[in-house]
Motif scaffolding. Sequence first.
Motif, PDB file in Angstrom:
ATOM      1  N   TRP A  55      90.578  48.118  23.832  1.00  0.00           N
ATOM      2  CA  TRP A  55      90.770  47.411  22.689  1.00  0.00           C
ATOM      3  C   TRP A  55      91.146  48.777  21.654  1.00  0.00           C
ATOM      4  N   THR A  56      92.016  48.581  20.543  1.00  0.00           N
ATOM      5  CA  THR A  56      92.193  49.399  19.615  1.00  0.00           C
ATOM      6  C   THR A  56      91.734  49.259  18.399  1.00  0.00           C
ATOM      7  N   LYS A  57      91.448  48.045  18.258  1.00  0.00           N
ATOM      8  CA  LYS A  57      90.901  47.658  16.873  1.00  0.00           C
ATOM      9  C   LYS A  57      89.393  46.612  17.190  1.00  0.00           C
ATOM     10  N   VAL A  58      88.304  46.938  16.792  1.00  0.00           N
ATOM     11  CA  VAL A  58      87.164  46.015  17.050  1.00  0.00           C
ATOM     12  C   VAL A  58      86.575  45.901  15.745  1.00  0.00           C
ATOM     13  N   ALA A  59      86.352  44.725  15.482  1.00  0.00           N
ATOM     14  CA  ALA A  59      85.557  44.342  14.263  1.00  0.00           C
ATOM     15  C   ALA A  59      84.042  43.698  14.660  1.00  0.00           C
ATOM     16  N   ILE A  60      82.806  44.048  14.493  1.00  0.00           N
ATOM     17  CA  ILE A  60      81.729  43.464  14.992  1.00  0.00           C
ATOM     18  C   ILE A  60      80.740  42.875  13.680  1.00  0.00           C
ATOM     19  N   SER A  61      80.674  41.644  13.693  1.00  0.00           N
ATOM     20  CA  SER A  61      80.019  40.940  12.875  1.00  0.00           C
ATOM     21  C   SER A  61      78.915  40.139  13.218  1.00  0.00           C
ATOM     22  N   GLU A  62      78.221  39.429  12.222  1.00  0.00           N
ATOM     23  CA  GLU A  62      76.882  38.658  12.709  1.00  0.00           C
ATOM     24  C   GLU A  62      75.910  39.573  13.758  1.00  0.00           C
ATOM     25  N   ARG A  63      75.747  40.649  13.369  1.00  0.00           N
ATOM     26  CA  ARG A  63      75.025  41.397  14.092  1.00  0.00           C
ATOM     27  C   ARG A  63      73.367  41.313  14.124  1.00  0.00           C
ATOM     28  N   GLN A  64      72.800  41.214  14.988  1.00  0.00           N
ATOM     29  CA  GLN A  64      71.463  41.002  15.265  1.00  0.00           C
ATOM     30  C   GLN A  64      70.921  42.022  16.351  1.00  0.00           C
ATOM     31  N   VAL A  65      69.820  42.906  15.909  1.00  0.00           N
ATOM     32  CA  VAL A  65      69.125  43.769  16.838  1.00  0.00           C
ATOM     33  C   VAL A  65      67.751  43.485  16.963  1.00  0.00           C
ATOM     34  N   SER A  66      67.491  43.574  18.281  1.00  0.00           N
ATOM     35  CA  SER A  66      65.801  43.147  18.811  1.00  0.00           C
ATOM     36  C   SER A  66      65.381  44.259  19.522  1.00  0.00           C
ATOM     37  N   ARG A  67      64.170  44.630  19.171  1.00  0.00           N
ATOM     38  CA  ARG A  67      63.502  45.752  20.113  1.00  0.00           C
ATOM     39  C   ARG A  67      62.284  45.148  20.513  1.00  0.00           C
ATOM     40  N   PRO A  68      62.350  44.395  21.567  1.00  0.00           N
ATOM     41  CA  PRO A  68      61.263  43.706  22.072  1.00  0.00           C
ATOM     42  C   PRO A  68      59.985  44.338  22.872  1.00  0.00           C
ATOM     43  N   GLN A  69      60.182  45.646  23.243  1.00  0.00           N
ATOM     44  CA  GLN A  69      59.246  46.456  23.627  1.00  0.00           C
ATOM     45  C   GLN A  69      59.824  47.781  23.580  1.00  0.00           C
ATOM     46  N   GLU A  70      59.142  48.995  23.747  1.00  0.00           N
ATOM     47  CA  GLU A  70      59.402  50.356  23.698  1.00  0.00           C
ATOM     48  C   GLU A  70      60.447  50.632  24.725  1.00  0.00           C
ATOM     49  N   GLY A  71      61.653  51.314  24.485  1.00  0.00           N
ATOM     50  CA  GLY A  71      62.794  51.430  25.598  1.00  0.00           C
ATOM     51  C   GLY A  71      63.763  50.504  25.798  1.00  0.00           C
ATOM     52  N   LEU A  72      63.596  49.251  25.087  1.00  0.00           N
ATOM     53  CA  LEU A  72      64.606  47.949  25.266  1.00  0.00           C
ATOM     54  C   LEU A  72      65.075  47.689  24.096  1.00  0.00           C
ATOM     55  N   ILE A  73      66.538  47.629  24.025  1.00  0.00           N
ATOM     56  CA  ILE A  73      67.230  47.003  22.574  1.00  0.00           C
ATOM     57  C   ILE A  73      68.050  45.950  23.169  1.00  0.00           C
ATOM     58  N   VAL A  74      68.015  44.702  22.259  1.00  0.00           N
ATOM     59  CA  VAL A  74      68.863  43.393  22.526  1.00  0.00           C
ATOM     60  C   VAL A  74      69.809  43.394  21.376  1.00  0.00           C
ATOM     61  N   VAL A  75      70.947  43.524  21.654  1.00  0.00           N
ATOM     62  CA  VAL A  75      71.874  43.083  20.415  1.00  0.00           C
ATOM     63  C   VAL A  75      72.772  41.730  20.590  1.00  0.00           C
ATOM     64  N   ALA A  76      73.043  41.350  19.586  1.00  0.00           N
ATOM     65  CA  ALA A  76      73.774  40.057  19.687  1.00  0.00           C
ATOM     66  C   ALA A  76      74.786  40.012  18.632  1.00  0.00           C
ATOM     67  N   TYR A  77      76.025  39.688  18.473  1.00  0.00           N
ATOM     68  CA  TYR A  77      76.996  39.883  17.757  1.00  0.00           C
ATOM     69  C   TYR A  77      78.267  39.049  17.980  1.00  0.00           C
ATOM     70  N   LYS A  78      79.151  39.021  17.013  1.00  0.00           N
ATOM     71  CA  LYS A  78      80.557  38.330  17.028  1.00  0.00           C
ATOM     72  C   LYS A  78      81.567  39.318  17.142  1.00  0.00           C
ATOM     73  N   VAL A  79      82.404  39.459  17.927  1.00  0.00           N
ATOM     74  CA  VAL A  79      83.250  40.472  18.104  1.00  0.00           C
ATOM     75  C   VAL A  79      84.726  39.860  17.878  1.00  0.00           C
ATOM     76  N   ASN A  80      85.610  40.673  17.247  1.00  0.00           N
ATOM     77  CA  ASN A  80      87.271  40.299  17.174  1.00  0.00           C
ATOM     78  C   ASN A  80      87.910  41.667  17.444  1.00  0.00           C
ATOM     79  N   ALA A  81      88.416  41.524  18.491  1.00  0.00           N
ATOM     80  CA  ALA A  81      89.333  42.735  19.054  1.00  0.00           C
ATOM     81  C   ALA A  81      90.708  42.495  19.108  1.00  0.00           C
ATOM     82  N   GLU A  82      91.363  43.560  19.104  1.00  0.00           N
ATOM     83  CA  GLU A  82      92.763  43.594  19.216  1.00  0.00           C
ATOM     84  C   GLU A  82      93.341  44.952  19.948  1.00  0.00           C
ATOM     85  N   ARG A  83      94.408  44.661  20.801  1.00  0.00           N
ATOM     86  CA  ARG A  83      95.205  45.676  21.375  1.00  0.00           C
ATOM     87  C   ARG A  83      96.654  45.264  21.399  1.00  0.00           C
ATOM     88  N   GLU A  84      97.492  46.334  21.353  1.00  0.00           N
ATOM     89  CA  GLU A  84      98.969  45.957  21.347  1.00  0.00           C
ATOM     90  C   GLU A  84      99.230  45.192  22.527  1.00  0.00           C
TER      91      GLU A  84
END
Length: 120
Positions: A55-84
């Motif tokens: 993808w050449t253009k990426v827009a990430i919105s509705e971002r959420q980050v969770s750190r349920p325990q040490e050494g673990l990250i969970v993300v949720a989001y909406k992506v809009n991506a484009e390529r020629e």
Amino acid sequence: MDDGRVWSFEESLWTGDAEHYRELVDEECLMVLPQPPFVLSGEQAVAAVSDTPRWTKVAISERQVSRPQEGLIVVAYKVNAEREGTTPYEAHCTSTYRRLEHEVWRVVQHQQTPPLTVTP
């Protein structure tokens, strides 16, 4: 990993080349994508990326980050991506990262859900 780095990391998975992807995606990763074969292992995902233009253009919105325990990250989001030469892509996504050592993280889960198409 602070939130700014989390989002840079995630965006790089959309735009980086296959080698970059291979460095960040764990061999034990499981992915669910909206096209066959739908469920992929880490190696299968890397192979699929190797054969797919990035993808050449990426827009990430509705971002959420969770750190349920040490050494673990969970993300949720909406992506809009484009390529020629393709139709723009939209999806809601989740990714889970696990820390291997200080400042070394790998993706162990990723999922994409495009919007449902409602037919009359």
